[in-house]
Enzyme design. Structure first.
Site, PDB file in Angstrom:
ATOM      1  N   SER A 260       0.838  -1.197   0.000  1.00 17.36           N
ATOM      2  CA  SER A 260       0.000   0.000   0.000  1.00 17.36           C
ATOM      3  C   SER A 260       0.875   1.250   0.000  1.00 17.36           C
ATOM      4  CB  SER A 260      -0.897   0.011   1.235  1.00 17.36           C
ATOM      5  OG  SER A 260      -0.091   0.251   2.374  1.00 17.36           O
ATOM      6  N   LYS A 261       0.218   2.370  -0.249  1.00 22.90           N
ATOM      7  CA  LYS A 261       0.918   3.650  -0.239  1.00 22.90           C
ATOM      8  C   LYS A 261       1.558   3.865   1.136  1.00 22.90           C
ATOM      9  CE  LYS A 261      -1.078   7.769  -0.006  1.00 22.90           C
ATOM     10  NZ  LYS A 261      -0.111   8.424   0.876  1.00 22.90           N
ATOM     11  N   ARG A 262       0.842   3.423   2.163  1.00 23.31           N
ATOM     12  CA  ARG A 262       1.376   3.600   3.514  1.00 23.31           C
ATOM     13  C   ARG A 262       2.699   2.844   3.722  1.00 23.31           C
ATOM     14  NH1 ARG A 262      -2.833   1.733   6.849  1.00 23.31           N
ATOM     15  NH2 ARG A 262      -4.221   2.253   5.126  1.00 23.31           N
TER      16      ARG A 262
END
Ligand code: GLU
Length: 504
Positions: A260-262
């Site tokens: 994910s972007k996180r």
């Protein structure tokens, strides 16, 4: 293949393009081009609540950067347009109505409050075969009541009437036969109260109207497949349905779940193709492009996330990928993302492509760090000297800014402990000799350096590090006399004097 291959990438313009999305584009593109077919880009923007200004333009820019040009799209045109679903709004209702007429879909008049009350009453409520008869819809109302409500323009949606007890099967090009039990699938909305289709209806209608032969998308869409299969069966006949392939996920570096972007923010690597600034929050996310990746390397790296040609070859041009690609060799399991490996691909591509081609990108990185480059020839010379140590365009700033600007910090602590008067005298003599050098060439400089060291009876090895630190600021960089040659006589002497001053 008898029919001309037509594939599509169908993004919803809701934000930055994740590398998983670009890989879906890539596999679509490679498959289409391998079979001499067309690659279509369709914008799926029917969910107005998720519309993000700028996201569509951003998707086009990412594809252009990657060199994956669509044959048909909202900006490239084509015979099956419009290629934005919001511009096709008028044509979907008719298909939903056809399904209602056949009893395969129904009008539902439930208000938001009624749905909310049901959700409170039944834990994990799903509008499905199990609950639909408790709701206000054309299955529970009489024909007259339904007609009255429709005539009074009562807000309503059209829902699919999912079979209660059927096995829904299809053959996935990667996974083989996939089965779903219909009882577990809810009655998805097909047409919303505002007359817009949902993704489920629009994707099926448009794949049909645009004559899509193969539909490849991320594995996260697998749970939607039974809805699409049922729609295909009842609207257009299964024999016209595209062949599906659900591409495996790109996983976090430790293999635990979808990347994910996180994860990128947490581990310090990009996850989007290009920089993206969310206009709603102004949050900025770095992209591979701006982080200093070559599109050739980015594409090559993505192709190898879940595919290989079976020979162990890792470096491929786009043309080679087109030639070698086959869906059969795409793995079923998720592919772990490895940022170090991504950088390795870039390093290999930096060595493979002529410097002149990517030099402007390095120049931009210097400029972003307030170092103006006026001499391109000098920059190319510098790049050639340090490129073995660089994987990203941004690495060049760290590895080579001292060629253009005196170092701000000098690591004198690395010289100080072994510093003595004898070395001080050596450098004073070296400066005098260098001032008189008629020819400022690295081999001449090295020869002079060694001769003076010999006369002073000091091992050149002991003097090399101090000289490096004087010119560079730290213990890194290419051959020290090459550095001196490039920065020039005046600058070399100035930097030596500056550090000598600090050592007194
Ligand atoms: N609109 C979907 C998305 O945003 C496309 C899924 C599909 O390709 O069917 O990814």
């Amino acid at each position: 293949m008898d029919k001309k291959v037509r594939v599509r990438f169908a993004p919803s313009p809701t934000g930055g393009l994740h590398l998983g999305g670009v890989r879906t584009v890539l596999f679509n593109y490679l498959f289409a081009k391998h079979h001499g077919g067309d690659f279509i880009l369709r914008i799926e923007d029917t969910d107005q609540t998720r519309f993000v200004p700028g996201a569509e333009e951003y998707i086009f820019n990412c594809l252009a950067w990657c060199g994956l040009t669509p044959d048909e799209s909202a900006i490239h045109g084509g015979p099956y347009g419009p290629y934005r679903q919001s511009e096709r709004k008028a044509l979907y209702r008719d298909y939903a109505e056809q399904l209602v007429a056949k009893g395969l879909a129904y009008y539902a008049f439930d208000t938001a409050e009624a749905l909310e009350a049901k959700r409170k009453e039944i834990p994990n409520f799903q509008y499905s075969h199990a609950t639909r008869l408790q709701m206000k819809n054309s299955l529970t109302l009489s024909k007259e009541e339904t007609e009255q409500l429709l005539a009074a323009q009562t807000p309503h949606v059209i829902r699919i009437n999912m079979p209660a007890d059927e096995t829904i099967s299809f053959t996935d090009m990667i996974r083989g036969e996939v089965n779903f039990h219909s009882a577990l699938v809810d009655d998805k909305v097909l047409l919303k109260a505002d007359g817009m289709p949902t993704y489920h209806l629009a994707v099926v209608v448009d794949d049909y109207l645009m004559k899509i032969t193969h539909a490849f998308r991320g594995e996260e869409w697998l749970p939607s497949a039974p809805v699409h299969i049922v729609l295909w069966k009842h609207l257009f006949g299964l024999e016209n349905m595209p062949q599906w392939a659900h591409l495996p996920l790109i996983l976090k570096p430790d293999g635990n779940g979808k990347l994910s972007k996180r994860d990128g923010d947490r581990l310090g690597f990009p996850v989007f193709a290009m920089d993206w600034q969310d206009p709603r929050t102004n949050e900025k996310t770095t992209g591979f492009k701006e982080r200093g990746f070559l599109p050739e390397a980015f594409i090559n790296m993505l192709a190898m996330l879940g595919w290989n040609d079976g020979t162990g070859q890792e470096i491929f041009t786009l043309e080679e990928l087109v030639k070698q690609f086959s869906m059969e060799r795409v793995h079923k399991g998720g592919a772990k993302f490895d940022y170090e490996k991504a950088k390795w691909f870039n390093h290999e591509w930096l060595k493979k492509l002529p410097v002149e081609q990517w030099m402007p990108e390095v120049k931009k990185q210097f400029e972003a760090n307030n170092i103006t480059i006026t001499d391109d020839k000098k920059l190319i010379e510098v790049i050639e000297l340090v490129k073995d140590r660089c994987s990203l365009f941004s690495d060049f700033v760290q590895q080579a800014s001292f060629f253009f600007k005196a170092p701000e910090a000098i690591e004198v602590t690395a010289i100080q402990p072994k510093w003595n008067e004898q070395k001080n005298l050596f450098f004073a003599e070296l400066i005098r000799a260098y001032e008189l050098m008629p020819l400022w060439k690295h081999d001449e400089l090295e020869k002079e350096f060694k001769e003076i060291a010999a006369v002073n009876d000091i091992k050149p090895g002991e003097l090399m590090l101090p000289l490096r630190i004087m010119l560079v600021g730290g213990k890194f960089g290419p051959h020290v006399f090459n550095i001196a040659e490039i920065i020039g006589k005046e600058e070399t002497i100035k930097r030596m004097q500056h550090t000598l001053g600090m050592l007194k």
